[in-house]
Design a protein around this motif. Structure first.
Motif, PDB file in Angstrom:
ATOM      1  N   TYR A  75     -11.729   3.490   5.285  1.00  0.00           N
ATOM      2  CA  TYR A  75     -12.782   2.937   6.133  1.00  0.00           C
ATOM      3  C   TYR A  75     -12.163   2.436   7.445  1.00  0.00           C
ATOM      4  CZ  TYR A  75     -11.201  -1.490   4.076  1.00  0.00           C
ATOM      5  OH  TYR A  75     -10.452  -2.559   3.643  1.00  0.00           O
ATOM      6  N   PRO A  76     -12.798   2.774   8.569  1.00  0.00           N
ATOM      7  CA  PRO A  76     -12.183   2.567   9.889  1.00  0.00           C
ATOM      8  C   PRO A  76     -11.717   1.142  10.156  1.00  0.00           C
ATOM      9  CG  PRO A  76     -14.152   3.909  10.086  1.00  0.00           C
ATOM     10  CD  PRO A  76     -14.106   3.427   8.674  1.00  0.00           C
ATOM     11  N   GLY A  77     -12.460   0.140   9.699  1.00  0.00           N
ATOM     12  CA  GLY A  77     -12.097  -1.230  10.015  1.00  0.00           C
ATOM     13  C   GLY A  77     -10.770  -1.686   9.442  1.00  0.00           C
ATOM     14  N   ALA A  78     -10.261  -0.989   8.418  1.00  0.00           N
ATOM     15  CA  ALA A  78      -9.026  -1.428   7.774  1.00  0.00           C
ATOM     16  C   ALA A  78      -7.788  -0.729   8.299  1.00  0.00           C
ATOM     17  CB  ALA A  78      -9.127  -1.186   6.268  1.00  0.00           C
ATOM     18  N   VAL A  79      -7.948   0.343   9.029  1.00  0.00           N
ATOM     19  CA  VAL A  79      -6.797   1.146   9.449  1.00  0.00           C
ATOM     20  C   VAL A  79      -5.802   0.313  10.248  1.00  0.00           C
ATOM     21  CG1 VAL A  79      -6.041   3.125  10.796  1.00  0.00           C
ATOM     22  CG2 VAL A  79      -8.121   3.280   9.428  1.00  0.00           C
ATOM     23  N   THR A  80      -6.264  -0.365  11.291  1.00  0.00           N
ATOM     24  CA  THR A  80      -5.370  -1.132  12.155  1.00  0.00           C
ATOM     25  C   THR A  80      -4.668  -2.239  11.384  1.00  0.00           C
ATOM     26  OG1 THR A  80      -6.807  -0.677  14.038  1.00  0.00           O
ATOM     27  CG2 THR A  80      -5.234  -2.482  14.278  1.00  0.00           C
ATOM     28  N   MET A 103     -15.763  -3.237  -3.711  1.00  0.00           N
ATOM     29  CA  MET A 103     -16.168  -4.364  -2.874  1.00  0.00           C
ATOM     30  C   MET A 103     -14.950  -5.100  -2.325  1.00  0.00           C
ATOM     31  SD  MET A 103     -17.321  -7.269  -5.645  1.00  0.00           S
ATOM     32  CE  MET A 103     -18.531  -6.209  -6.406  1.00  0.00           C
ATOM     33  N   TYR A 104     -13.737  -4.704  -2.763  1.00  0.00           N
ATOM     34  CA  TYR A 104     -12.530  -5.440  -2.409  1.00  0.00           C
ATOM     35  C   TYR A 104     -11.839  -4.850  -1.184  1.00  0.00           C
ATOM     36  CZ  TYR A 104     -13.214  -7.107  -7.176  1.00  0.00           C
ATOM     37  OH  TYR A 104     -13.757  -7.632  -8.321  1.00  0.00           O
ATOM     38  N   VAL A 112     -20.206  -0.865   3.232  1.00  0.00           N
ATOM     39  CA  VAL A 112     -20.495   0.117   4.293  1.00  0.00           C
ATOM     40  C   VAL A 112     -20.642   1.527   3.717  1.00  0.00           C
ATOM     41  CG1 VAL A 112     -19.495  -1.169   6.212  1.00  0.00           C
ATOM     42  CG2 VAL A 112     -18.012   0.275   4.798  1.00  0.00           C
ATOM     43  N   ALA A 113     -20.977   1.597   2.416  1.00  0.00           N
ATOM     44  CA  ALA A 113     -21.075   2.910   1.771  1.00  0.00           C
ATOM     45  C   ALA A 113     -22.132   3.784   2.431  1.00  0.00           C
ATOM     46  CB  ALA A 113     -21.394   2.746   0.286  1.00  0.00           C
ATOM     47  N   ASP A 114     -23.235   3.177   2.883  1.00  0.00           N
ATOM     48  CA  ASP A 114     -24.280   3.982   3.514  1.00  0.00           C
ATOM     49  C   ASP A 114     -23.793   4.629   4.804  1.00  0.00           C
ATOM     50  OD1 ASP A 114     -24.039   1.477   4.688  1.00  0.00           O
ATOM     51  OD2 ASP A 114     -26.149   1.387   5.276  1.00  0.00           O
TER      52      ASP A 114
END
Length: 262
Positions: A174-179, A131-132, A154-156
């Motif tokens: 997870y895509p949102g953290a890449v940038t 969750m972190y 966003v596991a689903d």
């Protein structure tokens, strides 16, 4: 007068070539189905789904994750654990291809379990489920041998693809953290900083986690199969390294770095 039936004309092999043995044409494989050495001559290869070990201390979370994974034909949860120590034991008996570990669990965290599993089972792929949304945890997960880092929120959406990426030998984030992670890393490099290093050793983290969970020195010694004197030495070293004075401050630190949940 009846004319006898005519035999079909015999064909002779070219000079220097031996004639085919009787029945060889019937036994020869069809040209469109080449055989691999050692493979059975007929039938398709048997399909084996990826065997998954799932570890999370919340049964409700495990149930939800299992529903996601077991709904895919190429993924199969074969074992469930409630903490990192149980995950280590099940990895020896269930022969998983992939371990999905929650970051924060009692007795032994997912990060601690990932380090142990990477050492004991080098071929095992590992994903962290958490969750972190936390840079420190992400880098610690990579150091521990994880192939990916998936948020529970966003596991689903991401977990199935993360499993498949891990089994292909590809990292998954997870895509949102890449940038954000790339920007943060480049900022650190620009200012001459490095990725944050661990302050405590792996053994000190094990002791700290058990201290923060309220275990006595004797209980910690029995759990880790070390002496009480060694436990006390680890505690003194941690207090010195972290500049802290007592058990309460160690517990607060353990919560802050995710060794236990508040």
């Amino acid at each position: 007068m009846t004319t006898p039936p005519m035999n079909p004309p015999r064909t002779h092999p070219p000079e220097g070539q031996a004639p085919h043995a009787a029945g060889s044409a019937a036994s020869a494989p069809h040209p469109s189905t080449p055989l691999t050495a050692g493979a059975p001559p007929e039938g398709p290869q048997k399909f084996h789904p990826t065997r998954i070990l799932l570890a999370d201390d919340h049964a409700l979370v495990r149930r939800g994750v299992r529903l996601i994974l077991d709904g895919e034909p190429d993924l199969q949860v074969v074992a469930e654990a409630g903490d990192g120590a149980e995950a280590l034991a099940l990895a020896r008996t269930s022969s998983p291809d992939l371990a999905i570990l929650d970051v924060a669990m009692p007795r032994m965290t997912g990060l601690q379990a990932a380090r142990e599993l990477s050492a004991l089972h080098p071929g095992l792929r590992i994903l962290m489920l958490t969750m972190y949304d936390n840079e420190q945890y992400f880098f610690e997960a990579l150091k521990a041998g994880a192939s990916g880092y998936v948020l529970k929120s966003v596991a689903d959406r991401d977990l199935v693809e993360a499993c498949r990426s891990a089994m292909r030998g590809e990292p998954f984030l997870y895509p949102g953290a890449v940038t954000a992670l790339i920007r943060n890393y480049l900022d650190r490099v620009r200012h001459g900083e490095d990725v944050p290093e661990k302050v405590l050793t792996a053994r000190e983290e094990e002791v700290l986690k058990l201290i923060a969970e309220g275990h006595s020195s004797k209980e910690i010694a029995e759990t880790l199969v070390i002496s009480v004197k060694t436990v006390e030495r680890h505690r003194a070293n941690m207090l010195h390294k972290l500049g802290m004075r007592d058990r309460l401050e160690l517990t607060r630190y353990a919560i802050r770095v995710g060794l236990i949940e508040p």
